[in-house]
Scaffold this motif. Structure first.
Motif, short mmCIF file in Angstrom:
data_model
loop_
_atom_site.label_atom_id
_atom_site.label_comp_id
_atom_site.label_asym_id
_atom_site.label_seq_id
_atom_site.Cartn_x
_atom_site.Cartn_y
_atom_site.Cartn_z
N ARG A 1 0.84 -1.21 0.00
CA ARG A 1 0.00 0.00 0.00
C ARG A 1 0.87 1.25 0.00
NH1 ARG A 1 -4.50 2.76 -1.46
NH2 ARG A 1 -5.06 4.35 0.07
N VAL A 2 1.93 1.25 0.80
CA VAL A 2 2.82 2.39 0.86
C VAL A 2 3.50 2.60 -0.50
CG1 VAL A 2 4.92 3.32 1.89
CG2 VAL A 2 3.19 2.23 3.34
N LYS A 3 4.01 1.53 -1.09
CA LYS A 3 4.71 1.65 -2.37
C LYS A 3 3.78 2.09 -3.49
CE LYS A 3 8.43 -1.58 -1.27
NZ LYS A 3 9.06 -2.89 -1.57
N TYR A 4 2.50 1.77 -3.37
CA TYR A 4 1.50 2.22 -4.36
C TYR A 4 1.47 3.74 -4.42
CZ TYR A 4 -3.22 3.10 -6.22
OH TYR A 4 -4.29 3.57 -6.94
N MET A 5 1.80 4.40 -3.30
CA MET A 5 1.76 5.86 -3.25
C MET A 5 3.11 6.51 -3.52
SD MET A 5 -0.87 6.53 -0.09
CE MET A 5 0.08 5.60 1.13
N LEU A 6 4.15 5.70 -3.77
CA LEU A 6 5.49 6.22 -3.99
C LEU A 6 5.97 5.92 -5.41
CD1 LEU A 6 7.27 5.06 -0.68
CD2 LEU A 6 6.45 7.38 -1.23
N ASN A 7 6.74 6.84 -5.96
CA ASN A 7 7.41 6.60 -7.23
C ASN A 7 8.38 5.42 -7.07
OD1 ASN A 7 9.79 7.11 -9.23
ND2 ASN A 7 8.15 8.43 -9.99
N GLU A 8 8.59 4.68 -8.14
CA GLU A 8 9.45 3.49 -8.08
C GLU A 8 10.86 3.82 -7.58
OE1 GLU A 8 9.51 1.43 -11.77
OE2 GLU A 8 7.41 0.77 -11.62
N ILE A 9 11.33 5.02 -7.83
CA ILE A 9 12.69 5.36 -7.39
C ILE A 9 12.80 5.40 -5.87
CG2 ILE A 9 13.19 6.65 -9.49
CD1 ILE A 9 12.77 9.23 -7.97
N HIS A 10 11.64 5.40 -5.17
CA HIS A 10 11.65 5.43 -3.71
C HIS A 10 11.24 4.10 -3.09
CE1 HIS A 10 10.98 9.87 -4.62
NE2 HIS A 10 12.14 9.82 -3.99
N HIS A 11 11.05 3.08 -3.91
CA HIS A 11 10.59 1.79 -3.39
C HIS A 11 11.64 1.10 -2.51
CE1 HIS A 11 7.00 0.97 -6.29
NE2 HIS A 11 6.90 2.10 -5.64
N ASP A 12 12.89 1.49 -2.64
CA ASP A 12 13.94 0.92 -1.79
C ASP A 12 14.36 1.87 -0.67
OD1 ASP A 12 14.08 -1.46 -3.26
OD2 ASP A 12 15.42 -0.54 -4.75
N ASP A 13 13.63 2.95 -0.51
CA ASP A 13 13.94 3.92 0.54
C ASP A 13 13.25 3.48 1.84
OD1 ASP A 13 14.17 6.12 2.27
OD2 ASP A 13 14.07 7.58 0.64
N THR B 1 2.20 11.82 -12.10
CA THR B 1 1.82 10.39 -12.19
C THR B 1 1.17 9.91 -10.90
OG1 THR B 1 4.05 9.74 -11.46
CG2 THR B 1 3.64 9.80 -13.85
N ASP B 2 0.27 10.70 -10.34
CA ASP B 2 -0.38 10.34 -9.08
C ASP B 2 -1.66 9.55 -9.37
OD1 ASP B 2 -1.76 10.24 -6.64
OD2 ASP B 2 -1.09 12.23 -6.03
N PRO B 3 -1.75 8.29 -8.91
CA PRO B 3 -2.94 7.48 -9.22
C PRO B 3 -4.20 7.96 -8.53
CG PRO B 3 -1.54 6.35 -7.62
CD PRO B 3 -0.77 7.55 -8.08
N LEU B 4 -4.07 8.86 -7.55
CA LEU B 4 -5.25 9.35 -6.84
C LEU B 4 -5.80 10.65 -7.42
CD1 LEU B 4 -4.28 8.68 -3.10
CD2 LEU B 4 -5.25 7.13 -4.81
N LEU B 5 -5.15 11.18 -8.44
CA LEU B 5 -5.58 12.45 -9.00
C LEU B 5 -6.42 12.27 -10.26
CD1 LEU B 5 -2.61 14.98 -8.67
CD2 LEU B 5 -4.37 14.33 -7.02
N ASN B 6 -7.25 13.28 -10.54
CA ASN B 6 -8.05 13.34 -11.75
C ASN B 6 -7.49 14.49 -12.59
OD1 ASN B 6 -10.03 13.98 -13.70
ND2 ASN B 6 -11.66 13.14 -12.42
N TYR B 7 -6.63 14.16 -13.55
CA TYR B 7 -5.94 15.19 -14.32
C TYR B 7 -6.88 15.91 -15.28
CZ TYR B 7 -1.68 13.33 -12.33
OH TYR B 7 -0.71 12.93 -11.43
N GLU B 8 -7.91 15.23 -15.75
CA GLU B 8 -8.91 15.90 -16.60
C GLU B 8 -9.63 16.97 -15.80
OE1 GLU B 8 -11.47 12.95 -18.23
OE2 GLU B 8 -9.93 12.11 -19.56
N TRP B 9 -9.87 16.71 -14.53
CA TRP B 9 -10.53 17.69 -13.66
C TRP B 9 -9.66 18.94 -13.54
CZ3 TRP B 9 -9.81 20.52 -9.27
CH2 TRP B 9 -10.93 20.99 -8.60
#
Length: 244
Positions: free
Chosen positions: A133-145, A197-205
């Motif tokens: 769940r945490v990694k879902y909210m982080l860019n891949e470059i931070h998955h090992d942080d 690239t935030d999966p929780l955002l609505n960019y069209e909005w």
């Protein structure tokens, strides 16, 4: 006189969320963390209103920065001002920074996930935010942080299960506040700060907002902007101080 900055955190985030950001802010800024009370949304907005009034100094702007859930709360506060539920003294000048949030309905995937979390909490003891769940909210470059991941999990554990249930439920079905932003665009300085690239955002909005509302997107992050790119937020806030 320092500019007052009120910081509204996201779901299951405490004041540690802002540590990196605070270190990058101008010395002309005095930042205050607003802890989200376990109250209905209207009461939360009233408490926020009181917090803003308590730090406001005539002639000095108050900056209100809300991250994620805090961004929705800040937007709802704008709505309450626009609709007359709350009233500001004419001498108080607020500038809004909405971070990692589009104040409209959450994506269907996220709503389903939140409902599952609430159901699981009711069915068995809560074991904290999972690494996935945490990694879902982080860019891949931070998955090992590990420090970043552990901080997010630590904040969640500290606030506890009752806080999580409250924060997931009281803004789960969110109102679309697009009309509010069109109404207030000429009255307030408003900036949206987000990852591209935030999966929780609505960019069209975001594309439907008035042109006077700034939308700034950054790379190298996903949802957890204050941890992943605090420099991006600090640049926007510091620039607002300089331009007065």
């Amino acid at each position: 006189m320092k500019t007052k900055l009120v910081l509204i955190p996201g779901t299951q985030c405490d004041s540690r969320l802002w540590d990196k950001l605070r270190s990058l802010l101008s010395s002309d800024i005095d930042a205050t963390h607003f802890e989200i009370p376990k109250l209905p949304i209207n009461e939360v907005l009233l408490q926020l209103h009181k917090a803003i009034q308590s730090v406001a100094v005539e002639g000095q702007p108050v900056f209100l920065l809300g991250f994620s859930l805090g961004g929705y709360i800040a937007s709802s506060y704008l709505a309450s001002l626009n609709e007359g539920d709350l009233t500001l003294d004419s001498a108080i000048n607020i500038q809004f920074f909405i971070c990692s949030n589009t104040p409209t309905a959450l994506p269907s995937r996220e709503l389903r996930q939140r409902r599952r979390i609430i159901q699981n909490i009711d069915a068995k003891p809560y074991s904290g935010a999972s690494s996935s769940r945490v990694k879902y909210m982080l860019n891949e470059i931070h998955h090992d942080d590990e420090n970043m991941i552990q901080l997010i999990q630590s904040m969640d554990q500290k606030l506890g299960v009752e806080s999580l249930k409250h924060q997931l439920s009281f803004t789960g079905e969110r109102r679309d506040l697009k009309g509010v932003f069109w109404d207030v665009a000429s009255q307030f300085s408003i900036q949206f700060l987000a990852s591209d690239t935030d999966p929780l955002l609505n960019y069209e909005w975001l594309e439907t907002l008035p042109s006077s509302i700034k939308v700034k997107l950054c790379k190298g992050c996903k949802h957890m902007l204050p941890l992943e790119r605090p420099d991006f937020i600090a640049d926007a806030v510091n620039a607002a101080v300089l331009t007065g």
